[in-house]
Scaffold this motif. Structure first.
Motif, PDB file in Angstrom:
ATOM      1  N   ARG A  73      91.339  68.449 -23.165  1.00 18.30           N
ATOM      2  CA  ARG A  73      91.823  67.226 -22.522  1.00 18.30           C
ATOM      3  C   ARG A  73      91.656  67.340 -21.015  1.00 18.30           C
ATOM      4  NH1 ARG A  73      95.548  70.072 -24.714  1.00 18.30           N
ATOM      5  NH2 ARG A  73      95.735  68.706 -26.509  1.00 18.30           N
ATOM      6  N   ILE A  74      91.716  66.238 -20.323  1.00 23.01           N
ATOM      7  CA  ILE A  74      91.624  66.221 -18.864  1.00 23.01           C
ATOM      8  C   ILE A  74      92.998  66.524 -18.281  1.00 23.01           C
ATOM      9  CG2 ILE A  74      91.171  64.774 -16.843  1.00 23.01           C
ATOM     10  CD1 ILE A  74      89.177  63.222 -18.626  1.00 23.01           C
ATOM     11  N   VAL A  75      93.053  67.508 -17.386  1.00 24.31           N
ATOM     12  CA  VAL A  75      94.334  67.942 -16.827  1.00 24.31           C
ATOM     13  C   VAL A  75      94.413  67.758 -15.313  1.00 24.31           C
ATOM     14  CG1 VAL A  75      94.704  69.607 -18.686  1.00 24.31           C
ATOM     15  CG2 VAL A  75      93.551  70.338 -16.575  1.00 24.31           C
ATOM     16  N   ALA A  76      93.295  67.451 -14.661  1.00 23.88           N
ATOM     17  CA  ALA A  76      93.288  67.224 -13.215  1.00 23.88           C
ATOM     18  C   ALA A  76      92.066  66.387 -12.886  1.00 23.88           C
ATOM     19  CB  ALA A  76      93.253  68.550 -12.444  1.00 23.88           C
ATOM     20  N   ASP A  77      92.082  65.738 -11.727  1.00 22.48           N
ATOM     21  CA  ASP A  77      90.950  64.899 -11.378  1.00 22.48           C
ATOM     22  C   ASP A  77      90.827  64.773  -9.861  1.00 22.48           C
ATOM     23  OD1 ASP A  77      93.426  63.307 -11.868  1.00 22.48           O
ATOM     24  OD2 ASP A  77      92.220  61.669 -11.068  1.00 22.48           O
ATOM     25  N   VAL A  78      89.654  64.297  -9.433  1.00 22.70           N
ATOM     26  CA  VAL A  78      89.386  64.135  -8.011  1.00 22.70           C
ATOM     27  C   VAL A  78      88.422  62.966  -7.840  1.00 22.70           C
ATOM     28  CG1 VAL A  78      87.400  65.722  -7.982  1.00 22.70           C
ATOM     29  CG2 VAL A  78      88.746  65.378  -5.903  1.00 22.70           C
ATOM     30  N   LEU A  79      88.515  62.294  -6.701  1.00 27.42           N
ATOM     31  CA  LEU A  79      87.615  61.188  -6.369  1.00 27.42           C
ATOM     32  C   LEU A  79      86.566  61.679  -5.377  1.00 27.42           C
ATOM     33  CD1 LEU A  79      90.231  58.313  -5.852  1.00 27.42           C
ATOM     34  CD2 LEU A  79      89.021  58.949  -7.949  1.00 27.42           C
ATOM     35  N   VAL A  80      85.304  61.394  -5.657  1.00 33.37           N
ATOM     36  CA  VAL A  80      84.203  61.851  -4.802  1.00 33.37           C
ATOM     37  C   VAL A  80      83.401  60.637  -4.333  1.00 33.37           C
ATOM     38  CG1 VAL A  80      82.088  63.214  -4.693  1.00 33.37           C
ATOM     39  CG2 VAL A  80      84.052  64.068  -5.990  1.00 33.37           C
ATOM     40  N   PRO A  81      83.287  60.429  -3.016  1.00 33.39           N
ATOM     41  CA  PRO A  81      82.436  59.336  -2.512  1.00 33.39           C
ATOM     42  C   PRO A  81      80.983  59.571  -2.918  1.00 33.39           C
ATOM     43  CG  PRO A  81      83.876  60.193  -0.789  1.00 33.39           C
ATOM     44  CD  PRO A  81      83.969  61.151  -1.931  1.00 33.39           C
ATOM     45  N   VAL A  82      80.290  58.481  -3.213  1.00 37.84           N
ATOM     46  CA  VAL A  82      78.917  58.582  -3.713  1.00 37.84           C
ATOM     47  C   VAL A  82      77.962  57.831  -2.788  1.00 37.84           C
ATOM     48  CG1 VAL A  82      77.365  58.018  -5.619  1.00 37.84           C
ATOM     49  CG2 VAL A  82      79.689  58.808  -6.102  1.00 37.84           C
ATOM     50  N   THR A  83      76.984  58.556  -2.273  1.00 34.59           N
ATOM     51  CA  THR A  83      75.897  57.938  -1.533  1.00 34.59           C
ATOM     52  C   THR A  83      74.596  58.620  -1.946  1.00 34.59           C
ATOM     53  OG1 THR A  83      75.080  57.305   0.667  1.00 34.59           O
ATOM     54  CG2 THR A  83      76.074  59.496   0.451  1.00 34.59           C
ATOM     55  N   PHE A  84      73.492  57.903  -1.865  1.00 44.66           N
ATOM     56  CA  PHE A  84      72.223  58.404  -2.385  1.00 44.66           C
ATOM     57  C   PHE A  84      71.123  58.351  -1.340  1.00 44.66           C
ATOM     58  CE2 PHE A  84      74.485  56.651  -6.047  1.00 44.66           C
ATOM     59  CZ  PHE A  84      74.420  57.691  -6.955  1.00 44.66           C
ATOM     60  N   ASN A  85      70.244  59.362  -1.388  1.00 47.18           N
ATOM     61  CA  ASN A  85      69.000  59.362  -0.634  1.00 47.18           C
ATOM     62  C   ASN A  85      67.824  59.353  -1.608  1.00 47.18           C
ATOM     63  OD1 ASN A  85      70.504  59.526   1.694  1.00 47.18           O
ATOM     64  ND2 ASN A  85      70.112  61.707   2.040  1.00 47.18           N
ATOM     65  N   ALA A 109      69.974  49.713  -7.450  1.00 51.15           N
ATOM     66  CA  ALA A 109      69.071  48.786  -8.133  1.00 51.15           C
ATOM     67  C   ALA A 109      68.153  48.050  -7.159  1.00 51.15           C
ATOM     68  CB  ALA A 109      69.882  47.785  -8.955  1.00 51.15           C
ATOM     69  N   ARG A 110      68.665  47.665  -5.992  1.00 50.58           N
ATOM     70  CA  ARG A 110      67.821  46.919  -5.049  1.00 50.58           C
ATOM     71  C   ARG A 110      66.686  47.793  -4.518  1.00 50.58           C
ATOM     72  NH1 ARG A 110      72.729  44.329  -3.141  1.00 50.58           N
ATOM     73  NH2 ARG A 110      72.883  45.789  -1.405  1.00 50.58           N
ATOM     74  N   TYR A 111      67.023  49.029  -4.160  1.00 45.38           N
ATOM     75  CA  TYR A 111      65.980  49.928  -3.659  1.00 45.38           C
ATOM     76  C   TYR A 111      64.982  50.261  -4.772  1.00 45.38           C
ATOM     77  CZ  TYR A 111      63.636  54.032  -1.795  1.00 45.38           C
ATOM     78  OH  TYR A 111      62.670  54.924  -1.389  1.00 45.38           O
ATOM     79  N   VAL A 112      65.496  50.559  -5.950  1.00 47.24           N
ATOM     80  CA  VAL A 112      64.612  50.865  -7.080  1.00 47.24           C
ATOM     81  C   VAL A 112      63.685  49.686  -7.349  1.00 47.24           C
ATOM     82  CG1 VAL A 112      64.544  51.311  -9.567  1.00 47.24           C
ATOM     83  CG2 VAL A 112      66.188  52.527  -8.125  1.00 47.24           C
ATOM     84  N   GLY A 113      64.234  48.477  -7.322  1.00 51.57           N
ATOM     85  CA  GLY A 113      63.423  47.296  -7.559  1.00 51.57           C
ATOM     86  C   GLY A 113      62.358  47.086  -6.488  1.00 51.57           C
ATOM     87  N   SER A 114      62.708  47.462  -5.253  1.00 53.42           N
ATOM     88  CA  SER A 114      61.748  47.273  -4.157  1.00 53.42           C
ATOM     89  C   SER A 114      60.522  48.174  -4.306  1.00 53.42           C
ATOM     90  CB  SER A 114      62.426  47.538  -2.813  1.00 53.42           C
ATOM     91  OG  SER A 114      62.667  48.933  -2.623  1.00 53.42           O
ATOM     92  N   ALA A 140      69.001  60.889  -5.369  1.00 57.21           N
ATOM     93  CA  ALA A 140      69.951  61.992  -5.547  1.00 57.21           C
ATOM     94  C   ALA A 140      70.871  62.104  -4.338  1.00 57.21           C
ATOM     95  CB  ALA A 140      69.189  63.299  -5.779  1.00 57.21           C
ATOM     96  N   ALA A 141      71.789  63.060  -4.414  1.00 59.54           N
ATOM     97  CA  ALA A 141      72.782  63.260  -3.359  1.00 59.54           C
ATOM     98  C   ALA A 141      72.147  63.864  -2.115  1.00 59.54           C
ATOM     99  CB  ALA A 141      73.888  64.184  -3.873  1.00 59.54           C
ATOM    100  N   PRO A 142      72.742  63.627  -0.933  1.00 56.33           N
ATOM    101  CA  PRO A 142      72.193  64.177   0.308  1.00 56.33           C
ATOM    102  C   PRO A 142      72.037  65.694   0.298  1.00 56.33           C
ATOM    103  CG  PRO A 142      73.774  62.452   0.806  1.00 56.33           C
ATOM    104  CD  PRO A 142      73.855  62.683  -0.678  1.00 56.33           C
ATOM    105  N   VAL A 143      72.934  66.419  -0.417  1.00 58.00           N
ATOM    106  CA  VAL A 143      72.873  67.877  -0.422  1.00 58.00           C
ATOM    107  C   VAL A 143      71.590  68.392  -1.055  1.00 58.00           C
ATOM    108  CG1 VAL A 143      74.051  68.168  -2.650  1.00 58.00           C
ATOM    109  CG2 VAL A 143      74.243  69.949  -0.884  1.00 58.00           C
ATOM    110  N   THR A 155      67.351  57.025   3.273  1.00 56.68           N
ATOM    111  CA  THR A 155      68.747  57.457   3.178  1.00 56.68           C
ATOM    112  C   THR A 155      69.637  56.263   2.856  1.00 56.68           C
ATOM    113  OG1 THR A 155      69.110  57.138   5.554  1.00 56.68           O
ATOM    114  CG2 THR A 155      68.391  59.332   4.827  1.00 56.68           C
ATOM    115  N   GLU A 156      70.781  56.560   2.240  1.00 59.43           N
ATOM    116  CA  GLU A 156      71.796  55.556   1.900  1.00 59.43           C
ATOM    117  C   GLU A 156      71.165  54.352   1.201  1.00 59.43           C
ATOM    118  OE1 GLU A 156      73.987  54.675   5.441  1.00 59.43           O
ATOM    119  OE2 GLU A 156      74.718  56.724   5.677  1.00 59.43           O
ATOM    120  N   VAL A 157      70.517  54.628   0.067  1.00 59.57           N
ATOM    121  CA  VAL A 157      69.775  53.582  -0.635  1.00 59.57           C
ATOM    122  C   VAL A 157      70.630  52.861  -1.679  1.00 59.57           C
ATOM    123  CG1 VAL A 157      67.560  54.712  -0.257  1.00 59.57           C
ATOM    124  CG2 VAL A 157      68.867  55.248  -2.322  1.00 59.57           C
ATOM    125  N   GLU A 158      71.924  53.171  -1.748  1.00 55.99           N
ATOM    126  CA  GLU A 158      72.787  52.496  -2.707  1.00 55.99           C
ATOM    127  C   GLU A 158      72.979  51.025  -2.317  1.00 55.99           C
ATOM    128  OE1 GLU A 158      75.415  54.635   0.318  1.00 55.99           O
ATOM    129  OE2 GLU A 158      73.646  55.108  -0.884  1.00 55.99           O
TER     130      GLU A 158
END
Length: 283
Positions: A73-85, A109-114, A140-143, A155-158
């Motif tokens: 079961r899930i016992v802990a959680d965290v929120l992670v900001p998401v940005t893509f390059n 979707a907009r960048y992929v479509g372009s 993928a992620a900047p890292v 960069t920041e194609v979301e």
């Protein structure tokens, strides 16, 4: 301890695992199903997996995998900001394919479509970089620029800034969050598939003053029945016990899949808001 995560290195799940389990041995695995199965059989002590996203909603492979277990079961959680390059092996080569995880492709979707090229689905955003071929673009992620031999082409194609993914730590422990209130996710199988069965589950929850934050129906294989995942918010130990008693009296099967303590994030900037089809009152 060994904690699995949806690999390879460089995924957002990897970042979440480092935050949830600092200083712990992290093991990259191919899928949520594999990670959760290894928790269940004791191969690893826990697994960090995505559970929800402000753009695409609940991550069904995670919840479906939990339904196949008896103790995890899930016992802990965290929120992670998401940005893509966007990355390529050679920035000067015209793109022929764009590759990434389905959620990343949807969030960009907009960048992929372009790009005007076909897409290739990968098991993770980092895998898109790890398996990148000439003429392909990875989302993928900047890292990933630090971890893989790729060139950054955008960069920041979301589509909208501010997207957030919620990740959960799955273990075989049965522990409650240290927060005052949390969201419990119940898997409920009604006694029978008949008109009013779902209403019979939800009515008593409303009477208890429980806030039903989300509901997801999952089909039962080789059956006409459905399992309902009920995300019931603002619970404490007493209110959760009352909800369990109420649901248990009306279900042929009932289990707690996890408890989420993180504040539910709002959608990203620039999100579409109410769907167009539903925006006009009386239409």
């Amino acid at each position: 301890m060994a904690i699995g995560y949806l690999g390879p290195e460089g995924t957002f799940t990897h970042a979440a695992a480092r935050e949830l389990c600092p200083g712990t041995e992290l093991v990259a695995l191919a899928t949520q199903a594999q990670a959760i199965a290894q928790v269940e059989d004791g191969t690893i002590d826990g697994a960090v997996v995505p559970v929800d996203n402000t753009v695409n909603g609940v991550v069904l492979p995670t919840w479906d995998s939990l339904l196949l277990t008896t103790e995890s079961r899930i016992v802990a959680d965290v929120l992670v900001p998401v940005t893509f390059n966007a990355y390529a092996l050679d920035a000067d080569v015209a793109p022929e394919v764009v590759a990434s995880h389905p959620h990343a492709l949807a969030q960009c979707a907009r960048y992929v479509g372009s790009l005007g090229v076909p897409s290739r689905v990968t098991s993770s955003t980092a895998e898109a970089c790890a398996s990148l071929a000439p003429g392909e673009v990875a989302i993928a992620a900047p890292v990933c620029a630090e971890l893989y031999p790729v060139a950054t082409i955008a960069t920041e194609v979301e589509d909208g800034a501010g997207a957030i993914t919620q990740f959960g730590l799955v273990t075989r422990d049965d522990v409650r969050p240290t927060t005052e209130r949390w969201t419990t996710v119940f898997a409920a199988l009604p006694e029978r598939n008949a008109p009013g069965s779902l209403a019979a589950l939800l009515g008593p929850l409303s009477a208890l003053g429980c806030n039903l934050e989300n509901i997801v129906a999952r089909p039962v294989r080789d059956s006409v029945d459905y399992v309902f995942l009920l995300f019931v918010a603002d619970l404490d130990a007493d209110r959760e016990a009352a909800a369990l008693e109420s649901l248990g009296a009306r279900c042929s099967g009932l289990s707690v899949l996890g408890r989420l303590a993180a504040t539910k994030p709002s959608g990203p900037d620039g999100a579409s808001g109410v769907p167009v089809r539903l925006a006009s009152v009386g239409s």
